[in-house]
Design an enzyme around this catalytic site. Sequence first.
Site: not given
Ligand code: PGA
Length: 258
Positions: A96, A166
């Site tokens: 992440h 992401e």
């Molecule tokens: P968020 O986070 O939905 O709060 O933007 C997503 C993540 O970090 O997996």
Amino acid sequence: MRKKIVIGNWKMNPPTLEEAEDLFRAVKRTAGKVGKVVVVVAPPAPYLGALRRLQSGGRVHLGAQNVFPEAKGSFTGEVSPPILKSMGVEYVIVGHSERRALGETSAEISKKVDALMRRGLKAVLCVGEAARDSHGEYLGELRGQILESLAGVSGKNIQHLVVAYEPVFAIGSGNELEAKDIHEAVLFVRKILSERYDKGTALSIPVLYGGSVDKKNAGAILSEGGVNGLLVGGGSLTPHEFAMILTVAHKGRSYDAS
Ligand code: PGA
């Protein structure tokens, strides 16, 4: 048809076990009504034991937010794939951007992905550019991250790999990427995966989107974004919001990459 995967990444929330249990019970109630969705909750690791007891008889799969690649030994503070497996964990988020920001490298991440997949745990590999530029340099960043995070990861256990795209600037900002831009990025992710493995393998790997997903944008992201599911942070901490996201995923059109 392939089920959509929606993962709630609770990060370092909620602050007490009692609140975690309440939140989990709410997700469990909704999960019973959304049969077309694989519902996963990734709580802080110390809550896993208690939530596992609540999990029984329901449809919520347990996830974790990190792992250490060794099986056992003198690694104070770390948690291994076998420990997670014995706690009923099936999905583990790896790489992440919040962990990369703490110094985790793609080389370390690839070891984690490999250790998980070899033990039959699903590795949810997070990748995403820090920012966008008009020359497409961010694509090089994304390509490098994917290839380095999968270096040494053989195609043998590939059915245990999930990729979460992401873009870092979209996480927790309220500024999700538009569905068409997600679609483009996901096509690019699949192209790199087919370079790394082969086309059939690349199409078989679920690709999720994460970054400010909420009940309003989930439908468009799932139907037009070319993704097989969602990784939800903030939106997974409010029972009603997460229930709406899961319901949208259950009812909405699905995207079929093949
Ligand atoms: P968020 O986070 O939905 O709060 O933007 C997503 C993540 O970090 O997996």
